[in-house]
Scaffold this motif. Structure first.
Motif, PDB file in Angstrom:
ATOM      1  N   GLU A 290       0.802  -1.223   0.000  1.00 43.73           N
ATOM      2  CA  GLU A 290       0.000   0.000   0.000  1.00 43.73           C
ATOM      3  C   GLU A 290       0.831   1.268   0.000  1.00 43.73           C
ATOM      4  OE1 GLU A 290      -2.460  -0.500   3.435  1.00 43.73           O
ATOM      5  OE2 GLU A 290      -3.876  -1.825   2.395  1.00 43.73           O
ATOM      6  N   LYS A 291       2.069   1.172   0.487  1.00 42.06           N
ATOM      7  CA  LYS A 291       2.902   2.368   0.589  1.00 42.06           C
ATOM      8  C   LYS A 291       4.335   2.019   0.219  1.00 42.06           C
ATOM      9  CE  LYS A 291       3.310   6.397   3.615  1.00 42.06           C
ATOM     10  NZ  LYS A 291       2.932   6.948   4.942  1.00 42.06           N
ATOM     11  N   VAL A 292       4.946   2.845  -0.637  1.00 37.75           N
ATOM     12  CA  VAL A 292       6.284   2.586  -1.154  1.00 37.75           C
ATOM     13  C   VAL A 292       7.122   3.856  -1.036  1.00 37.75           C
ATOM     14  CG1 VAL A 292       7.574   2.210  -3.296  1.00 37.75           C
ATOM     15  CG2 VAL A 292       5.654   0.726  -2.729  1.00 37.75           C
ATOM     16  N   ALA A 293       8.405   3.682  -0.730  1.00 37.99           N
ATOM     17  CA  ALA A 293       9.343   4.806  -0.771  1.00 37.99           C
ATOM     18  C   ALA A 293      10.318   4.580  -1.915  1.00 37.99           C
ATOM     19  CB  ALA A 293      10.095   4.923   0.552  1.00 37.99           C
ATOM     20  N   VAL A 294      10.614   5.643  -2.643  1.00 38.75           N
ATOM     21  CA  VAL A 294      11.585   5.585  -3.741  1.00 38.75           C
ATOM     22  C   VAL A 294      12.745   6.505  -3.393  1.00 38.75           C
ATOM     23  CG1 VAL A 294      11.999   5.975  -6.195  1.00 38.75           C
ATOM     24  CG2 VAL A 294       9.771   5.127  -5.430  1.00 38.75           C
ATOM     25  N   VAL A 295      13.931   5.923  -3.252  1.00 38.95           N
ATOM     26  CA  VAL A 295      15.130   6.685  -2.907  1.00 38.95           C
ATOM     27  C   VAL A 295      15.915   6.964  -4.171  1.00 38.95           C
ATOM     28  CG1 VAL A 295      17.257   6.711  -1.562  1.00 38.95           C
ATOM     29  CG2 VAL A 295      15.216   5.596  -0.636  1.00 38.95           C
TER      30      VAL A 295
END
Length: 281
Positions: free
Chosen positions: A3-8
């Motif tokens: 449901e939630k993703v971080a993109v670095v």
């Protein structure tokens, strides 16, 4: 469910992943980048819902994409994973896998799931401004799960993210991956840069007359130097082996050309043409 993703790293690939997730899924996307202008633009465009310059706090995400240069992937994972919840899927987009994955497996606890990733998409351009949500549509996407990744976790990642952004997942081990990309990406990049340097050294005035063939062959020489330095060095042994084989093939060509062997040249060109036709299917 993811449901939630971080993109670095919101460059060409990271920015395109964030945009693709926004366009094709309902996943909430957090952006992380050292460039505040990039973060501000991604926020204004609605690509990300939150922006941070670094992760030094508890971060509740289901998956994390590390989209830094190859040389910084392992260090980024080591720095960030203590702030993630257990069971988080961590992945990267690096062009080489063996060196990166062996380093990460030394320190990453088994209750985190690292899936090496490499989308076979991109251009010679760099930066968020060139990112596009459809960059991965119909492109192959290599996936190399680490030893702690259960089959069910990999299936979720493929179903919820990779297929939804339009990519075609290909699951291999890191040795196979590095050999494949060495043949179709790393050595061709070296050939492209070598040809550019060769033309400049032999007759730099010739470059002003170059047309489509030369431009197409040397296009990838425009790519970022720092990025490709890391890629080549991280896959050095494979690249060296392939370059020796490539050198042998060139020497074979020179040998027959010196002897005026037209039959060999015709066969050489015919085989190359038939091989290239495969890409047109």
């Amino acid at each position: 469910m993811i449901e939630k993703v971080a993109v670095v790293g919101l460059g060409l690939i990271g920015g395109s992943i964030a945009k693709a997730l926004r366009k094709y899924t309902d996943i909430d996307v957090i952006g992380v980048d050292i460039d505040t202008k990039t973060l501000d633009k991604a926020l204004r465009e609605g690509t990300i819902s939150e922006a941070f310059r670094e992760i030094n706090f508890a971060l509740d995400v289901d998956a994390l994409f590390i989209c830094t240069p190859v040389g910084k992937i392992a260090d980024s994972v080591k720095k960030i994973y203590p702030h993630l919840k257990k069971g988080c899927i961590i992945t990267d987009v690096g062009s080489t896998k063996k060196v990166v994955m062996e380093e990460i497996e030394k320190f990453l606890p088994p209750d985190f799931y690292f899936i090496g990733g490499h989308p076979m998409a991109g251009t010679e351009k760099a930066g968020y401004d060139y990112s596009h949500p459809d960059l991965f549509v119909n492109s192959f996407y290599f996936l190399i799960p680490s030893s702690s990744v259960e089959e069910g976790i990999l299936e979720i990642f493929v179903k919820e993210i990779i297929k939804k952004i339009g990519a075609k997942p290909v699951i291999v081990d890191y040795n196979e991956h590095d050999r494949i990309v060495g043949v179709i990406s790393h050595v061709p990049h070296i050939v492209s840069t070598t040809l550019s340097n060769f033309a400049h050294r032999e007759c730099k005035d010739a470059l002003k007359y170059a047309a489509g063939g030369f431009k197409d062959t040397t296009r990838i020489a425009l790519s970022q130097t720092e990025m490709w330095k890391d890629i080549i060095f991280s896959n050095r042994e494979v690249v060296l082996d392939l370059l020796r084989n490539y050198k042998n093939l060139l020497e074979e060509f020179v040998y027959h050309l010196e002897r005026g062997d037209e039959e060999f040249l015709v066969d050489f060109f015919d085989k190359a043409r038939e091989c290239r036709k495969i890409l047109e299917v």
